[in-house]
Design a protein around this motif. Structure first.
Motif, PDB file in Angstrom:
ATOM      1  N   CYS A   4      -1.034  -2.400  -4.663  1.00  0.00           N
ATOM      2  CA  CYS A   4      -0.033  -3.451  -4.762  1.00  0.00           C
ATOM      3  C   CYS A   4      -0.407  -4.578  -3.803  1.00  0.00           C
ATOM      4  O   CYS A   4      -0.681  -4.319  -2.630  1.00  0.00           O
ATOM      5  CB  CYS A   4       1.333  -2.869  -4.393  1.00  0.00           C
ATOM      6  N   GLU A   6       1.436  -6.706  -2.524  1.00  0.00           N
ATOM      7  CA  GLU A   6       2.524  -6.955  -1.579  1.00  0.00           C
ATOM      8  C   GLU A   6       2.592  -5.904  -0.482  1.00  0.00           C
ATOM      9  O   GLU A   6       2.811  -6.214   0.675  1.00  0.00           O
ATOM     10  CB  GLU A   6       3.862  -7.009  -2.323  1.00  0.00           C
ATOM     11  N   CYS A   7       2.450  -4.638  -0.850  1.00  0.00           N
ATOM     12  CA  CYS A   7       2.673  -3.586   0.137  1.00  0.00           C
ATOM     13  C   CYS A   7       1.493  -2.626   0.258  1.00  0.00           C
ATOM     14  O   CYS A   7       1.522  -1.720   1.074  1.00  0.00           O
ATOM     15  CB  CYS A   7       3.947  -2.809  -0.196  1.00  0.00           C
ATOM     16  N   CYS A  24       6.401  -2.499  -8.801  1.00  0.00           N
ATOM     17  CA  CYS A  24       5.696  -1.601  -7.891  1.00  0.00           C
ATOM     18  C   CYS A  24       6.593  -0.413  -7.595  1.00  0.00           C
ATOM     19  O   CYS A  24       7.775  -0.586  -7.308  1.00  0.00           O
ATOM     20  CB  CYS A  24       5.375  -2.355  -6.599  1.00  0.00           C
ATOM     21  N   CYS A  27       7.578  -0.905  -3.495  1.00  0.00           N
ATOM     22  CA  CYS A  27       8.356  -2.026  -2.969  1.00  0.00           C
ATOM     23  C   CYS A  27       9.176  -2.732  -4.039  1.00  0.00           C
ATOM     24  O   CYS A  27      10.012  -3.562  -3.714  1.00  0.00           O
ATOM     25  CB  CYS A  27       7.444  -3.027  -2.255  1.00  0.00           C
TER      26      CYS A  27
HETATM   27 ZN   LIG Z   1       4.375  -2.773  -3.597  1.00  0.00          ZN
END
Ligand SMILES: [Zn+2]
Length: 53
Positions: A4, A6-7, A24, A27
């Motif tokens: 991911c 983002e995370c 995801c 997150c």
């Molecule tokens: Zn994520």
């Protein structure tokens, strides 16, 4: 499998298709499938839809 953006959680590619948007599992960020071989995702654009509060 990819991460991911983002995370950095692991995101599995099974059953995903090009252009599919999915959250995801870690997150909840909406991710869009950019490529399936190798599997790659990017955060999905969100401006088109407004779910309100
Ligand atoms: Zn994520």
């Amino acid at each position: 499998m990819t991460e991911c953006p983002e995370c950095a959680a692991s995101v599995e590619s099974h059953d995903k298709v090009l252009g599919e948007v999915f959250p995801c599992p870690d997150c909840g960020t909406e991710l869009e499938v950019q490529a399936v071989d190798p599997f790659a995702v990017q955060p999905a654009p969100r401006e088109a839809e407004d779910w309100g509060e």
